[in-house]
Scaffold this active site. Structure first.
Site, short mmCIF file in Angstrom:
data_model
loop_
_atom_site.label_atom_id
_atom_site.label_comp_id
_atom_site.label_asym_id
_atom_site.label_seq_id
_atom_site.Cartn_x
_atom_site.Cartn_y
_atom_site.Cartn_z
N LYS A 288 0.87 -1.18 0.00
CA LYS A 288 0.00 0.00 0.00
C LYS A 288 0.90 1.23 0.00
O LYS A 288 1.75 1.38 0.88
CB LYS A 288 -0.90 -0.02 1.24
CG LYS A 288 -2.09 0.93 1.16
CD LYS A 288 -3.12 0.46 0.14
CE LYS A 288 -4.40 1.25 0.24
NZ LYS A 288 -5.16 0.95 1.45
N HIS A 289 0.75 2.07 -0.99
CA HIS A 289 1.56 3.29 -1.13
C HIS A 289 3.05 2.97 -1.07
O HIS A 289 3.82 3.62 -0.35
CB HIS A 289 1.17 4.32 -0.07
CG HIS A 289 -0.27 4.75 -0.16
ND1 HIS A 289 -0.82 5.29 -1.29
CD2 HIS A 289 -1.27 4.67 0.76
CE1 HIS A 289 -2.10 5.54 -1.08
NE2 HIS A 289 -2.40 5.17 0.15
N ASN A 431 12.50 5.71 7.98
CA ASN A 431 13.11 4.70 8.84
C ASN A 431 12.22 3.46 8.90
O ASN A 431 11.03 3.58 9.11
CB ASN A 431 13.30 5.24 10.26
CG ASN A 431 14.42 6.25 10.36
OD1 ASN A 431 15.51 6.03 9.88
ND2 ASN A 431 14.15 7.40 11.00
N HIS A 537 14.62 5.81 0.43
CA HIS A 537 13.93 7.09 0.56
C HIS A 537 12.99 7.35 -0.61
O HIS A 537 13.08 6.69 -1.62
CB HIS A 537 14.95 8.22 0.64
CG HIS A 537 15.77 8.19 1.89
ND1 HIS A 537 17.10 7.80 1.90
CD2 HIS A 537 15.45 8.43 3.17
CE1 HIS A 537 17.55 7.86 3.15
NE2 HIS A 537 16.57 8.23 3.94
#
Length: 537
Positions: A288-289, A431, A537
Site C-alpha cells: 500500500k503506497h 526509517n 527514501h
C-alpha cells in the site's frame, strides 16, 4: 544563413522518392508495395534492396545513386553528398536548387530507416567487438539530416508508423502535411537520442566507468496515463528496453487501465516478492503506497496470502498483491473476499482467471518469470537542477555474514526470521522497522522521521491487529525485529523488547552501539549486526 522568407513552413509536400534501409524488416514489403503503387521511386541498400527485388519490386541501389559501391563491410554506403544532399536540400531555396542541379542531386522525400540492433546485441551478451560492429553510423546520420529538413522530408524510424504514413498520403493525394512531418521528426530525434544513450551506457559499463562525465537515459512510450500521483499532474509510462520482468513486461488479463500509482506500487510489490525463491515455497507481499503492509511465506500460496493479510487487514484493503508463484484458484478465492487493486504473479491458472473474471475492476498481471533481485542496474531520481544516480540496492545476506554481538546467540528459528525481516526491510521506506514471526510480518513501521517512532507504530499496529483477530497477546509477542539502519539510541530496541521481540537484526555502526548492546543483554535479547544498511527514501 537562411532568410525569413524561406523558413516559413510548407504544408503539403508530395512524396516522389523514398530511401528504404532497415534492419527490422517487419512490414517492409507492405509499405514498399503501397509506395510503389502510388508511383514513389524506391531507393535502397544491401539486404533491404535484395528483399524488395525478391518480392518483385523495382528498386535502385544507393550505389547507383552515389556512384560508389558499398565498402568496408558496409560501413560506408550512404555517407555521401548524393544522399545527404537529397535529404537536406531546401526545395524553396534557389541556391540549394542550383547546387542540386549542378551536381545531379535528386531530392529524397521519404527516409525509412531503423537502426542496427545494438540494444538487442548487448542484451544477448555479445562480445565487445560485436557490440562495436552493431553501432550504426549511416542510419543516425541520415535520420538527423531528414529530421532537420522536416519542412520537406518525412522520416520513419519505427515500423509501427508505416500505417500512419500511408493513411496520411492517402488522405492528401500522395502528400503529407507539415504537422505530420514535425511529429515524425520528433519521433526520429527521440530514437537517435535513445540509441546514443544505449551506446554510451553500454560503453560506460564495458570500460567500468562508474561516473561518466555525461549520463543519458532513454525510454519508449508504453502508455499515456490518465494522470500522475494526483489528477492535476500529467503522466506517462516508458519502458527502458532492459526487459526486466515486472509491470513493463507483464500481460494484463483484465481490469481497468493501470494508473501511475498502480504501476509504482505494483513494481514495489513484485520486486519485494521476487526476493523469495519460488523453489523454496510460496510467498506473498501486499503493498500500500509503495510500502508492504504484509509479507509472508506459507505451505500453500493461499496460506501465504492469508498470513500476509493478517499482518494489517485494514491497510490491505485496496492494496497491491504480488506472488512469487502462479496464482491458483484457492488463493484467487481468498483475494476476491476484499477489494484489491492489482494482483501480479508469474502466471495464473485458468481456474484462477475465471474466479477473477467476476471482479471486473480487479487488474490481473502475469509475467513469464520473476525479476532477479541480485541483478545489477541503475536507479535514478530527479532533484532540482539535476538527478541522482546509484546502483540498484541488490545487497543480500547469508547466515555467514551475520555477527552476533550479544551474550545470547539467536536460535535457528530466530535466525530464519531475522533474515526474512532483513529482506523485507530492504523494501520499506526509511526509517524502517519490521517485526517478523514464523516467516510472516506481524508489524511494519515505515517512513518515520524517528526510528523509535517506527518501532512504536509497528508495535501499535500489531496490537490493534491482534485485538481485531481476537487474540490475547500482540502479534509481536515472540517476534524478531529488523531495522534498516543502526539504532542511534537504545530507546528503539527497548520499545521492541517491550513489544515482545526476542531478537534484533541491524547494521550496527552507531557511536552508541555499546549502549544498545548492553540494553539487549539486559533484556535477554539476541542481536546480530549486518554491516550493511538498507535506506530507502
Amino acid at each position: 544563413m537562411l532568410t525569413a522568407a524561406n523558413t516559413a513552413p510548407v504544408n503539403l509536400v508530395p512524396v516522389g522518392r523514398a530511401l528504404l534501409s532497415v534492419s527490422d524488416k517487419t512490414g517492409l514489403l507492405d509499405l514498399a508495395r503501397a509506395l510503389a503503387a502510388q508511383g514513389v521511386e524506391l531507393i535502397s541498400t544491401g539486404g533491404t534492396a535484395q528483399t524488395l527485388r525478391t518480392a518483385g519490386l523495382k528498386v535502385r541501389d544507393v550505389a547507383e545513386v552515389t556512384g560508389f559501391p558499398e565498402m568496408m563491410d558496409g560501413r560506408v554506403k550512404t555517407l555521401h553528398p548524393m544522399v545527404h544532399g537529397g535529404l537536406l536540400a531546401l526545395r524553396d531555396d534557389d541556391e540549394h536548387l542550383v547546387a542540386m542541379a549542378a551536381h545531379g542531386i535528386e531530392p529524397i522525400d521519404l527516409l525509412v530507416v531503423n537502426l542496427y540492433p545494438f540494444e538487442q546485441t548487448v542484451a544477448r551478451g555479445a562480445s565487445y567487438a560485436d557490440c562495436i560492429e552493431n553501432i550504426d553510423i549511416g542510419g543516425p546520420a541520415m535520420i538527423r539530416a531528414a529530421s532537420k529538413n522536416h519542412k520537406f522530408v518525412n522520416v520513419i524510424t519505427d515500423p509501427q508508423d508505416y500505417t500512419a504514413l500511408l493513411a496520411e498520403m492517402k488522405a492528401h493525394d500522395g502528400a503529407t502535411t507539415y504537422a505530420f512531418r514535425q511529429k515524425l521528426a520528433l519521433t526520429a530525434y527521440s530514437r537517435t537520442a535513445a540509441y546514443d544513450a544505449a551506446v554510451s551506457a553500454w560503453m560506460a559499463g564495458a570500460i567500468k566507468e562508474e561516473a561518466p562525465r555525461r549520463r543519458a537515459f532513454a525510454g519508449t512510450l508504453a502508455q499515456t496515463l490518465r494522470y500522475g500521483e494526483n489528477p492535476h499532474q500529467k503522466a506517462a509510462f516508458y519502458t527502458d528496453g532492459t526487459q526486466r520482468p515486472g509491470v513493463a513486461t507483464a500481460m494484463q488479463a483484465q481490469g481497468k487501465e493501470l494508473s501511475y500509482n498502480n504501476i509504482n506500487d505494483t513494481d514495489a510489490a513484485f520486486e519485494l516478492v521476487a526476493e523469495f525463491d519460488p523453489a523454496k515455497g510460496p510467498a506473498c507481499a501486499i503493498i500500500k503506497h509503495a510500502n508492504p503492509c504484509g509479507v509472508a511465506t506459507g505451505a500453500t500460496m493461499a496460506e501465504a496470502y492469508a498470513r500476509a493479510f493478517d499482518c494489517d487487514r485494514t491497510s490491505a484493503f485496496g492494496g497491491i498483491i504480488a506472488l512469487n508463484q502462479p496464482l491458483d484458484a484457492a488463493t484467487a478465492e481468498k483475494i476476491t473476499e476484499i477489494f484489491t487493486e492489482v494482483v501480479i504473479a508469474p502466471g495464473a491458472s485458468p481456474e484462477a482467471r475465471q474466479i477473477f473474471a467476476a471482479k471486473k475492476n480487479l487488474r490481473l498481471l502475469t509475467t513469464d518469470r520473476l525479476p532477479d533481485p541480485k541483478a545489477k542496474g541503475l536507479a535514478w531520481k530527479q532533484v532540482a537542477g539535476g538527478f541522482l544516480v546509484q546502483d540498484r540496492d541488490n545487497g543480500a545476506l547469508a547466515l555467514a555474514d551475520l555477527k552476533v554481538v550479544t551474550k545470547r546467540a539467536p536460535s535457528d528459528a530466530e535466525l530464519r526470521d531475522l533474515l526474512f525481516a532483513w529482506t523485507v526491510a530492504k523494501h520499506v521506506k526509511s526509517n524502517a522497522i519490521i517485526y517478523v514471526k514464523d516467516g510472516a510480518t506481524v508489524g511494519v513501521g515505515a517512513g518515520q522521521m524517528s526510528r523509535v517512532d517506527s518501532t512504536r507504530i509497528a508495535a501499535r499496529k500489531s496490537q490493534d491487529m491482534a485485538e481485531a483477530l481476537g487474540l490475547a497477546a500482540p502479534l509481536t509477542q515472540g517476534s524478531v525485529v529488523a531495522s534498516d539502519a543502526f539504532f542511534p539510541f537504545a530507546d528503539g530496541l527497548i520499545t521492541a523488547a517491550e513489544a515482545g521481540a526476542t531478537a534484533i537484526i541491524q547494521p550496527g555502526g552507531s557511536m552508541r552501539d555499546a549502549e544498545v548492546i548492553a540494553a539487549a543483554d539486559e533484556r535477554g535479547l539476541a542481536m546480530v549486526f549486518t554491516s550493511m544498511r538498507h535506506f530507502r527514501h
